[in-house]
Every structure is written in C-alpha cells, then in structure tokens.
Design a protein around this motif. Structure first.
Motif, PDB file in Angstrom:
ATOM      1  N   ASP A   1       0.851  -1.186   0.000  1.00  0.00           N
ATOM      2  CA  ASP A   1       0.000   0.000   0.000  1.00  0.00           C
ATOM      3  C   ASP A   1       0.884   1.233   0.000  1.00  0.00           C
ATOM      4  O   ASP A   1       1.859   1.321   0.754  1.00  0.00           O
ATOM      5  CB  ASP A   1      -0.897   0.033   1.239  1.00  0.00           C
ATOM      6  CG  ASP A   1      -2.008  -0.997   1.188  1.00  0.00           C
ATOM      7  OD1 ASP A   1      -2.436  -1.364   0.071  1.00  0.00           O
ATOM      8  OD2 ASP A   1      -2.440  -1.450   2.265  1.00  0.00           O
ATOM      9  N   LEU A   2       0.568   2.187  -0.870  1.00  0.00           N
ATOM     10  CA  LEU A   2       1.293   3.453  -0.919  1.00  0.00           C
ATOM     11  C   LEU A   2       0.577   4.479  -0.054  1.00  0.00           C
ATOM     12  O   LEU A   2      -0.604   4.333   0.272  1.00  0.00           O
ATOM     13  CB  LEU A   2       1.384   3.959  -2.360  1.00  0.00           C
ATOM     14  CG  LEU A   2       2.198   3.099  -3.318  1.00  0.00           C
ATOM     15  CD1 LEU A   2       2.040   3.602  -4.745  1.00  0.00           C
ATOM     16  CD2 LEU A   2       3.656   3.050  -2.913  1.00  0.00           C
ATOM     17  N   ALA A   3       1.291   5.531   0.269  1.00  0.00           N
ATOM     18  CA  ALA A   3       0.716   6.623   1.052  1.00  0.00           C
ATOM     19  C   ALA A   3      -0.429   7.283   0.275  1.00  0.00           C
ATOM     20  O   ALA A   3      -0.488   7.210  -0.958  1.00  0.00           O
ATOM     21  CB  ALA A   3       1.796   7.655   1.374  1.00  0.00           C
ATOM     22  N   ASP A   4      -1.314   7.935   0.996  1.00  0.00           N
ATOM     23  CA  ASP A   4      -2.430   8.638   0.355  1.00  0.00           C
ATOM     24  C   ASP A   4      -1.958   9.889  -0.392  1.00  0.00           C
ATOM     25  O   ASP A   4      -2.528  10.257  -1.416  1.00  0.00           O
ATOM     26  CB  ASP A   4      -3.482   9.045   1.395  1.00  0.00           C
ATOM     27  CG  ASP A   4      -4.221   7.839   1.963  1.00  0.00           C
ATOM     28  OD1 ASP A   4      -4.295   6.805   1.263  1.00  0.00           O
ATOM     29  OD2 ASP A   4      -4.701   7.936   3.102  1.00  0.00           O
ATOM     30  N   ASP A   5      -0.934  10.542   0.115  1.00  0.00           N
ATOM     31  CA  ASP A   5      -0.389  11.738  -0.522  1.00  0.00           C
ATOM     32  C   ASP A   5       0.345  11.343  -1.806  1.00  0.00           C
ATOM     33  O   ASP A   5       1.221  10.481  -1.784  1.00  0.00           O
ATOM     34  CB  ASP A   5       0.568  12.437   0.448  1.00  0.00           C
ATOM     35  CG  ASP A   5       1.179  13.686  -0.159  1.00  0.00           C
ATOM     36  OD1 ASP A   5       2.288  13.561  -0.724  1.00  0.00           O
ATOM     37  OD2 ASP A   5       0.544  14.758  -0.084  1.00  0.00           O
ATOM     38  N   GLU A   6       0.003  11.969  -2.927  1.00  0.00           N
ATOM     39  CA  GLU A   6       0.560  11.600  -4.232  1.00  0.00           C
ATOM     40  C   GLU A   6       2.083  11.742  -4.301  1.00  0.00           C
ATOM     41  O   GLU A   6       2.769  10.870  -4.829  1.00  0.00           O
ATOM     42  CB  GLU A   6      -0.090  12.430  -5.345  1.00  0.00           C
ATOM     43  CG  GLU A   6       0.399  12.091  -6.730  1.00  0.00           C
ATOM     44  CD  GLU A   6       0.177  10.633  -7.133  1.00  0.00           C
ATOM     45  OE1 GLU A   6       0.987  10.105  -7.922  1.00  0.00           O
ATOM     46  OE2 GLU A   6      -0.792  10.010  -6.661  1.00  0.00           O
ATOM     47  N   GLN A   7       2.615  12.830  -3.779  1.00  0.00           N
ATOM     48  CA  GLN A   7       4.068  13.023  -3.821  1.00  0.00           C
ATOM     49  C   GLN A   7       4.803  11.977  -2.984  1.00  0.00           C
ATOM     50  O   GLN A   7       5.831  11.448  -3.388  1.00  0.00           O
ATOM     51  CB  GLN A   7       4.444  14.431  -3.373  1.00  0.00           C
ATOM     52  CG  GLN A   7       4.069  15.488  -4.389  1.00  0.00           C
ATOM     53  CD  GLN A   7       4.499  16.880  -3.952  1.00  0.00           C
ATOM     54  OE1 GLN A   7       4.752  17.131  -2.769  1.00  0.00           O
ATOM     55  NE2 GLN A   7       4.575  17.789  -4.917  1.00  0.00           N
ATOM     56  N   VAL A   8       4.251  11.662  -1.829  1.00  0.00           N
ATOM     57  CA  VAL A   8       4.859  10.648  -0.967  1.00  0.00           C
ATOM     58  C   VAL A   8       4.757   9.273  -1.637  1.00  0.00           C
ATOM     59  O   VAL A   8       5.723   8.501  -1.639  1.00  0.00           O
ATOM     60  CB  VAL A   8       4.194  10.633   0.435  1.00  0.00           C
ATOM     61  CG1 VAL A   8       4.715   9.472   1.268  1.00  0.00           C
ATOM     62  CG2 VAL A   8       4.427  11.958   1.152  1.00  0.00           C
ATOM     63  N   ALA A   9       3.616   8.983  -2.251  1.00  0.00           N
ATOM     64  CA  ALA A   9       3.433   7.699  -2.943  1.00  0.00           C
ATOM     65  C   ALA A   9       4.451   7.559  -4.077  1.00  0.00           C
ATOM     66  O   ALA A   9       5.055   6.490  -4.244  1.00  0.00           O
ATOM     67  CB  ALA A   9       2.009   7.581  -3.484  1.00  0.00           C
ATOM     68  N   GLN A  10       4.646   8.624  -4.868  1.00  0.00           N
ATOM     69  CA  GLN A  10       5.651   8.593  -5.943  1.00  0.00           C
ATOM     70  C   GLN A  10       7.040   8.350  -5.378  1.00  0.00           C
ATOM     71  O   GLN A  10       7.814   7.556  -5.908  1.00  0.00           O
ATOM     72  CB  GLN A  10       5.650   9.912  -6.718  1.00  0.00           C
ATOM     73  CG  GLN A  10       4.586  10.028  -7.760  1.00  0.00           C
ATOM     74  CD  GLN A  10       4.856   9.135  -8.962  1.00  0.00           C
ATOM     75  OE1 GLN A  10       5.901   8.512  -9.118  1.00  0.00           O
ATOM     76  NE2 GLN A  10       3.864   9.051  -9.826  1.00  0.00           N
ATOM     77  N   ALA A  11       7.363   9.026  -4.290  1.00  0.00           N
ATOM     78  CA  ALA A  11       8.685   8.858  -3.665  1.00  0.00           C
ATOM     79  C   ALA A  11       8.850   7.434  -3.135  1.00  0.00           C
ATOM     80  O   ALA A  11       9.922   6.833  -3.290  1.00  0.00           O
ATOM     81  CB  ALA A  11       8.864   9.879  -2.540  1.00  0.00           C
ATOM     82  N   GLN A  12       7.810   6.877  -2.524  1.00  0.00           N
ATOM     83  CA  GLN A  12       7.879   5.506  -2.025  1.00  0.00           C
ATOM     84  C   GLN A  12       8.133   4.525  -3.166  1.00  0.00           C
ATOM     85  O   GLN A  12       8.989   3.639  -3.065  1.00  0.00           O
ATOM     86  CB  GLN A  12       6.580   5.123  -1.311  1.00  0.00           C
ATOM     87  CG  GLN A  12       6.383   5.767   0.028  1.00  0.00           C
ATOM     88  CD  GLN A  12       5.005   5.470   0.598  1.00  0.00           C
ATOM     89  OE1 GLN A  12       4.004   5.442  -0.130  1.00  0.00           O
ATOM     90  NE2 GLN A  12       4.950   5.278   1.912  1.00  0.00           N
ATOM     91  N   ALA A  13       7.379   4.675  -4.251  1.00  0.00           N
ATOM     92  CA  ALA A  13       7.510   3.763  -5.392  1.00  0.00           C
ATOM     93  C   ALA A  13       8.906   3.867  -6.010  1.00  0.00           C
ATOM     94  O   ALA A  13       9.541   2.845  -6.304  1.00  0.00           O
ATOM     95  CB  ALA A  13       6.438   4.060  -6.435  1.00  0.00           C
TER      96      ALA A  13
END
Length: 113
Positions: free
Chosen positions: A75-87
């Motif tokens: 599961d990625l973070a709800d925040d789009e920028q954080v999700a992109q950084a996680q991926a």
C-alpha cells in the motif's frame, strides 16, 4: 521424432523430453510440455507480512535456464508526492539489492555472481 506433435490448438512434446523438475507445479502452471516456448513453473510462494505481500515464482525454460519472478504488493501513502517517492525509492533499493545478490562476484565461494 524431433518435432513437437500437434493436435488442434495444443502442442504435445515427445515423451523423451525432460520430465518436470521436483519443484515444478505441473498442471496448468507448467507449459513446458504443452507449448513450443513453454517453461516449467513453480507454485507461487507467497509471504504475507505486516507491510504487504511478496510473491516469488521460479521458471525454467526449454534450454534449462532458471529465473525467478518476484512481485511485491504494498500500500502506498495517500499523498501523491509521498506515494511517488515511495515507489521510486522501492525500485531504486530493489535494484541495489538485485545487483548485490545477482551481480558479478565469486560464484565458486557461494557468494553473489
């Protein structure tokens, strides 16, 4: 006979070809004896952890080369920028680990290649 025998849409390999290795799941997972470019396949091994699922499947092609497919479902973070950084971070770290495990090295000593 060296060519595959065909009946309708399915291809049947001659019996003298290699049998499935012990780890092969056979049945619908294995296409080594049914398809011209088929390969042996293990049952997927699934690890369910507190952060997500890790799925690994082993394959062996007609030439006897082995490979592994690894899938990670997180599961990625709800925040789009954080999700992109996680991926992106996961991809970069995975690359480093794969290079470390499968990169050039001393195979004779049992270490990374």
């Amino acid at each position: 006979m060296t060519r595959a025998l065909t009946t309708g849409q399915r291809t049947i390999r001659p019996d003298r070809e290699k049998r499935c290795p012990d780890w092969c799941a056979r049945a619908h997972h294995c296409t080594a004896r049914r398809l011209p470019g088929g390969e042996h396949a293990s049952r997927p091994e699934v690890w369910v952890t507190d952060v997500g699922r890790f799925i690994a499947t082993r394959y062996r092609d007609q030439a006897g080369r082995d490979r592994v497919e690894l899938r990670v479902v997180l599961d990625l973070a709800d925040d789009e920028q954080v999700a992109q950084a996680q991926a992106r971070h996961l991809l970069a770290v995975t690359r480093v680990v794969v290079d470390r495990v499968f990169g050039p090295g001393d195979q004779a000593a049992g270490g990374p290649r």
